[in-house]
Design an enzyme around this catalytic site. Structure first.
Site, PDB file in Angstrom:
ATOM      1  N   PRO A  58     -21.142  -4.237   1.480  1.00  0.00           N
ATOM      2  CA  PRO A  58     -21.421  -3.500   2.659  1.00  0.00           C
ATOM      3  C   PRO A  58     -21.864  -4.086   3.799  1.00  0.00           C
ATOM      4  CG  PRO A  58     -23.410  -3.874   1.190  1.00  0.00           C
ATOM      5  CD  PRO A  58     -22.243  -4.418   0.448  1.00  0.00           C
ATOM      6  N   LEU A  63      -4.646   1.112  10.561  1.00  0.00           N
ATOM      7  CA  LEU A  63      -4.658   2.695  10.110  1.00  0.00           C
ATOM      8  C   LEU A  63      -5.415   3.517  10.830  1.00  0.00           C
ATOM      9  CD1 LEU A  63      -4.142   2.171   6.453  1.00  0.00           C
ATOM     10  CD2 LEU A  63      -2.320   2.740   8.071  1.00  0.00           C
ATOM     11  N   CYS A 123     -14.473   2.480   4.039  1.00  0.00           N
ATOM     12  CA  CYS A 123     -13.857   1.369   4.266  1.00  0.00           C
ATOM     13  C   CYS A 123     -13.433   1.113   5.922  1.00  0.00           C
ATOM     14  CB  CYS A 123     -12.563   1.524   3.697  1.00  0.00           C
ATOM     15  SG  CYS A 123     -12.669   1.558   1.957  1.00  0.00           S
ATOM     16  N   GLN A 159      -1.842  12.387  11.930  1.00  0.00           N
ATOM     17  CA  GLN A 159      -2.232  13.782  11.528  1.00  0.00           C
ATOM     18  C   GLN A 159      -3.655  13.699  12.276  1.00  0.00           C
ATOM     19  OE1 GLN A 159      -0.864  12.056   8.727  1.00  0.00           O
ATOM     20  NE2 GLN A 159       0.977  12.760   9.362  1.00  0.00           N
ATOM     21  N   ALA A 187      -5.039  -4.457   8.218  1.00  0.00           N
ATOM     22  CA  ALA A 187      -4.424  -3.267   7.863  1.00  0.00           C
ATOM     23  C   ALA A 187      -5.327  -2.213   7.795  1.00  0.00           C
ATOM     24  CB  ALA A 187      -3.857  -3.416   6.283  1.00  0.00           C
ATOM     25  N   ASN A 188      -6.571  -1.934   7.389  1.00  0.00           N
ATOM     26  CA  ASN A 188      -7.689  -0.872   7.708  1.00  0.00           C
ATOM     27  C   ASN A 188      -7.689  -0.475   8.942  1.00  0.00           C
ATOM     28  OD1 ASN A 188      -7.851   0.073   5.058  1.00  0.00           O
ATOM     29  ND2 ASN A 188      -9.671  -0.889   4.578  1.00  0.00           N
ATOM     30  N   LYS A 206     -12.701  13.268   2.411  1.00  0.00           N
ATOM     31  CA  LYS A 206     -11.250  13.614   2.310  1.00  0.00           C
ATOM     32  C   LYS A 206     -11.209  14.619   1.213  1.00  0.00           C
ATOM     33  CE  LYS A 206      -8.014  10.722   1.352  1.00  0.00           C
ATOM     34  NZ  LYS A 206      -7.190   9.357   0.983  1.00  0.00           N
TER      35      LYS A 206
END
Length: 642
Positions: A190, A324, A375, A366, A320-321, A438
């Site tokens: 964390p 995104l 994350c 979107q 990568a995260n 989500k």
């Protein structure tokens, strides 16, 4: 020699080593148990056990299944016969289950210090809600029965052999580590909540503690793999700890970051875009990477398994995260412009247009009320902290702007609700549809809904009613209580188990999670056809294969659903029946006491239940705005210009 990060960089060393290079020793690292403080992903359940699991009994009643044979020659030159996952959370549990599922010849042990979590993994009530996960766990944990399959389209009947269990969840940490050829470290990392780097830097104390345990008990030559999302340099820290405790033993430390999206974790593991393995660019390091590559190669095409150096692998996960999340914030910035232009610009049209550009693609374009979860924000903060410590302030500010855009998007959503309701929520009821960050998951950590609800609660409405079809009421309540609301604000929040009570007499409905249930009755998916994979499987006469893999069986299952009346997650009826839960099973009790409504929302009915002005604020653009307007709703979506 591979390049090593200097101790003064913000790697995963202790704070003391960050500012005093060379002074840190393992004795100064945290001594806290590596997972006891890791929050459960869902309420614990009672242990239903695995009835056909024959295991070696240990002194205190724990169990580790035997593994016959060992690596031939020096480890790193053979094949893995035993794998240990340290940490049974969202990463360790599903990853271990899928690896065991596709490698029936490998014994996979998953260990955790949290006894309640292990009980859940050994029961019918897994601690993690993921589509298809229970089926995979059951096949590997409990084994399967022998079955003869005869289906239209197959040239002949297929004999599926009985499968023996090869997946064990236990608290026997030492036993599992001692016998493992590969050890995956999958504990929580964390963001720090206090001290230097609080709010940005990753807390790797659990990894330090787990690594000490591994260092003391791993057999010579075992491959140690960091699976958790970690700061750059963590592999070097792990190597330092291993050398401190076992200076005469050689261990190879690899990086194998996960790229799982909650709600689709099993699909991500079954059909990954890529498997990334980072290792030292030495002969021993490359051989260790080849051993891990063989494990994934049981079902992942070789072209999708990418090998790089260790530090590139660690950095790639964070980047990568972050990228995104950057795409989400970018399209959300465009959505704000579409709304304010007032000329009818539609962010979905813009997204469609730019998504057709092969250089960009359509994924993560979107628009919505923002991204949440455990994350993206954590990894952006981690990457920005690293940039700041490297004196790259412009780079740090660039990445932090992604978070600022995300924060403004959710705040702007709440402001729009208040503005459209004449600048005040006093005396009004607001309905919240969706609380999980989500769809497809019960994870409420850092949910967008928490932040929106907090902003709305400051307006002191008569009531804020919340309904989510996938989250337990207790988990929603716990997350809201962490938000820092006053007692007066908290007492106005009601958590309900059906959408009718939620929308009754509400002035506005806010859709914050894109559950398909919220789309309405008219948007059914129709009959699904068998995937091309299953049909191609039958036509190519794979039935003549000597060895039928689990991927082949998945194709058979799809064919069975298409050619017969078989339904459910076990259409071939090859799974061992689940053991009955104990009478006092808390999950069964909660299930009987709190049943969430799974019926699609009937918006025509909702129209007659709400109070004027009957606003629908669609934070995920999931409903048909024209249809709702025809029912008398006022609708405001994300990025929809007027």
């Amino acid at each position: 020699m591979p390049h090593r990060l200097p101790r003064s960089l913000p790697s995963s060393h202790s704070i003391a080593s960050t500012f005093s290079p060379g002074t840190s020793t393992p004795d100064s690292w945290t001594a806290n148990p590596w997972t006891r403080d890791t929050p459960d992903t869902s309420p614990p359940s009672s242990n239903a056990g695995s009835p056909k699991l024959h295991a070696k009994q240990t002194d205190d009643g724990g169990s580790i299944s035997p593994v016959e044979g060992s690596l031939d020659g020096q480890p790193g030159f053979g094949v893995a016969r035993s794998i240990c996952f340290v940490g049974a959370g969202f990463v360790g549990g599903p990853t271990a289950a899928v690896i065991a599922y596709h490698n029936p010849h490998i014994q996979v042990n998953v260990v955790d210090l949290n006894e309640e979590r292990i009980k859940s993994w050994n029961s019918a009530h897994l601690p993690i809600h993921e589509d298809g996960l229970l089926k995979v766990v059951r096949a590997a944990r409990d084994g399967t029965v022998e079955k003869t399959i005869a289906l239209p389209g197959l040239p002949r009947a297929i004999e599926l052999k009985q499968r023996q269990p090869n997946l064990v969840f236990s608290t026997r940490v030492v036993d599992a580590i001692e016998e493992a050829d590969i050890i995956f470290i999958c504990v929580n990392t964390p963001t720090k909540t206090h001290g230097i780097g609080a709010g940005s830097m990753a807390d790797v104390s659990a990894i330090e503690s787990a690594t000490r345990t591994v260092a003391k008990h791993a057999k010579q030559g075992a491959i140690v793999v960091e699976k958790s999302t970690v700061p750059c340099g963590t592999a070097q820290m792990i190597q330092d700890i291993l050398r401190y405790y076992r200076p005469d033993v050689e261990f190879e430390v690899l990086s194998n970051p996960e790229f799982l999206a909650e709600g689709t974790a099993v699909e991500n593991l079954m059909h990954p875009d890529r498997i990334l393995i980072g290792s030292a660019q030495t002969l021993a390091g490359l051989r260790a990477a080849a051993v891990v590559k063989d494990v994934y190669g049981a079902w992942v095409p070789a072209a999708r398994i990418v090998t790089v150096n260790t530090f590139s692998s660690e950095l790639a996960k964070l980047v990568a995260n972050t990228m995104l999340a950057q795409r989400i914030s970018s399209i959300n910035a465009v959505s704000a412009m579409c709304e304010e232009l007032g000329l009818g610009a539609d962010v979905e049209d813009v997204s469609l247009a730019i998504g057709k550009d092969a250089r960009l693609g359509s994924n993560f374009l979107q628009a919505g009320v923002g991204f949440g979860g455990s994350c993206f924000e954590k990894d952006i903060l981690n990457l920005a902290y690293l940039a700041r410590e490297l004196h790259l302030d412009v780079v740090a500010d660039y990445w932090l702007a992604v978070l600022r855009m995300n924060e403004d998007q959710r705040q702007r959503f709440a402001r729009n609700v208040v503005r459209e309701l004449n600048g005040s929520l006093r005396g009004k009821k607001i309905a919240i549809l969706g609380f999980a960050f989500k769809d497809g998951t019960n994870d409420t950590r850092n949910s967008i809904a928490v932040h929106v609800i907090k902003d709305l609660a400051m307006e002191m409405p008569r009531e804020i009613a919340i309904f989510d079809p996938g989250c337990a009421s207790a988990e929603i309540r716990e997350e809201i209580e962490k938000a820092g609301l006053t007692p007066s604000q908290l007492e106005r929040i009601k958590i309900l188990t059906n959408w009718r009570e939620c929308v009754q007499e509400a002035s506005a409905v806010c859709i914050l999670t894109q559950w398909k249930q919220f789309r309405g009755r008219k948007l059914g998916s129709g009959n699904k056809k068998a995937p091309k994979l299953a049909i191609a499987w039958a036509k190519s006469c794979v039935a003549d294969k000597v060895d039928i893999s689990e991927m082949d069986i998945l194709a058979l299952e799809e064919l069975a659903r298409d050619k017969s009346s078989a339904t459910g997650e076990d259409p071939l009826e090859r799974l061992v029946p689940l053991a009955s839960c104990p009478e006092q099973c808390s999950h069964c009790r909660i299930g009987s006491e709190e049943t969430h409504d799974q019926e699609p929302v009937d918006w025509a009915e909702v129209a007659g239940m709400m109070q004027e002005p009957r606003w629908v604020f669609d934070g995920r653009n999931v409903v048909n705005h024209l249809e709702l307007q025809g029912l008398g709703f006022r609708v405001r979506g994300i990025g929809k210009g007027f």
